[in-house]
Enzyme design. Sequence first.
Site, PDB file in Angstrom:
ATOM      1  N   LYS A   1       0.842  -1.206   0.000  1.00 27.40           N
ATOM      2  CA  LYS A   1       0.000   0.000   0.000  1.00 27.40           C
ATOM      3  C   LYS A   1       0.874   1.252   0.000  1.00 27.40           C
ATOM      4  O   LYS A   1       0.626   2.200  -0.753  1.00 27.40           O
ATOM      5  CB  LYS A   1      -0.950  -0.018   1.216  1.00 27.40           C
ATOM      6  CG  LYS A   1      -2.062  -1.048   1.065  1.00 27.40           C
ATOM      7  CD  LYS A   1      -2.904  -1.234   2.331  1.00 27.40           C
ATOM      8  CE  LYS A   1      -3.900  -2.373   2.104  1.00 27.40           C
ATOM      9  NZ  LYS A   1      -4.776  -2.652   3.255  1.00 27.40           N
TER      10      LYS A   1
ATOM     11  N   ASP B   1     -10.986   3.130   3.778  1.00 30.04           N
ATOM     12  CA  ASP B   1     -11.269   1.697   3.693  1.00 30.04           C
ATOM     13  C   ASP B   1     -12.782   1.452   3.587  1.00 30.04           C
ATOM     14  O   ASP B   1     -13.204   0.357   3.223  1.00 30.04           O
ATOM     15  CB  ASP B   1     -10.747   0.987   4.959  1.00 30.04           C
ATOM     16  CG  ASP B   1      -9.523   0.121   4.685  1.00 30.04           C
ATOM     17  OD1 ASP B   1      -9.352  -0.315   3.539  1.00 30.04           O
ATOM     18  OD2 ASP B   1      -8.762  -0.113   5.640  1.00 30.04           O
TER      19      ASP B   1
ATOM     20  N   GLN C   1      -4.723  -1.400   9.478  1.00 33.54           N
ATOM     21  CA  GLN C   1      -4.670  -2.734   8.862  1.00 33.54           C
ATOM     22  C   GLN C   1      -5.302  -3.762   9.807  1.00 33.54           C
ATOM     23  O   GLN C   1      -5.012  -3.794  11.003  1.00 33.54           O
ATOM     24  CB  GLN C   1      -3.210  -3.102   8.550  1.00 33.54           C
ATOM     25  CG  GLN C   1      -3.043  -4.380   7.741  1.00 33.54           C
ATOM     26  CD  GLN C   1      -3.643  -4.309   6.342  1.00 33.54           C
ATOM     27  OE1 GLN C   1      -3.688  -3.249   5.722  1.00 33.54           O
ATOM     28  NE2 GLN C   1      -4.106  -5.435   5.836  1.00 33.54           N
TER      29      GLN C   1
HETATM   30  N1  GUN Z   1      -7.144  -6.736   6.003  1.00 33.82           N
HETATM   31  C1  GUN Z   1      -7.479  -7.485   4.928  1.00 33.82           C
HETATM   32  N2  GUN Z   1      -7.972  -6.689   3.947  1.00 33.82           N
HETATM   33  C2  GUN Z   1      -7.943  -5.426   4.420  1.00 33.82           C
HETATM   34  C3  GUN Z   1      -8.313  -4.163   3.854  1.00 33.82           C
HETATM   35  O1  GUN Z   1      -8.790  -4.041   2.723  1.00 33.82           O
HETATM   36  N3  GUN Z   1      -8.110  -3.094   4.664  1.00 33.82           N
HETATM   37  C4  GUN Z   1      -7.605  -3.202   5.914  1.00 33.82           C
HETATM   38  N4  GUN Z   1      -7.472  -2.096   6.629  1.00 33.82           N
HETATM   39  N5  GUN Z   1      -7.258  -4.354   6.459  1.00 33.82           N
HETATM   40  C5  GUN Z   1      -7.430  -5.452   5.703  1.00 33.82           C
END
Ligand code: GUN
Length: 285
Positions: free
Chosen positions: A53, A120, A97
């Site tokens: 990311k 998100d 996350q």
């Molecule tokens: N864990 C697995 N997929 C995601 C996501 O798209 N965003 C976040 N913040 N955590 C995750």
Amino acid sequence: MTARIIDGNVLSARLRGALAAKAAELTAQGTRPCLAVILVGGDPASAVYVRNKVAGCEKAGIQSLKFEYPQDAAPADVLGKIAELNADPSVHGILVQLPLPRQFDEKTVLEAISVEKDVDGFHAENVGRLSQGQEAFVPCTPNGVMEMLKSIEVPLRGAEAVVIGRSNIVGKPMAMLLTAAGATVTVCHSGTRDLNFHTRRADILVAAIGKPKFVTGDMIKPGATVIDVGINRLPDGKLCGDVDFASAQEVAGAITPVPGGVGPMTITMLLANTVESASRVARKG
Ligand code: GUN
């Protein structure tokens, strides 16, 4: 039949090019898009996702801030950081996350993020807005899947769509988006009685189960579009999806690979939400 491959890397490169141009334009106008990422604990998969990311941000000209906390971090410390980032006008997106260590209440953390910075799309208000068809930040993985379906112009109106998995991150928002696009959606999960009955009816099959190679060719309707959201690591270290690609591609009309399918699209949609958040700020002046 050998299925058409829906290449997430190719589609991402195209979309990210446009996002980088938009980010440069905003930066030139004095609003450099900025994403803050919070990582708690040492989950190796989470560390890889966060790294990707951050790298995606850098390449698109989006500023990224990374905050790391140990496995035994106090929830109050993380909540304090979120409050600080909420109040910082130079930050346009905040991402925590998941999963979080056991001492955290996930809902409390997600609700602490300002709705306007929730790139998100996990905050209950954004989820509610999405369910009502109001403008909202849409969760990145299902949003990326919709872009992939759009890219091959698969008809959604009246289509039978089956989603396997009912998570807040993928399955539930995926069902909402497909429903809004006019598909007839069935959400299957671990308690579904005759899974194959459902999957074999699907014009669009989305696999988000978290079990390697779970969906096999015999579960797929000939010509169906198969979207594999799974990212699983096999004992030999290789990545594979929730779909058994070898047997599925003989039956499906179109299919996403793993890696190089939905994964890069998730990050692309995160960048898109961050740029969108920054442009909203820039528009307000
Ligand atoms: N864990 C697995 N997929 C995601 C996501 O798209 N965003 C976040 N913040 N955590 C995750």
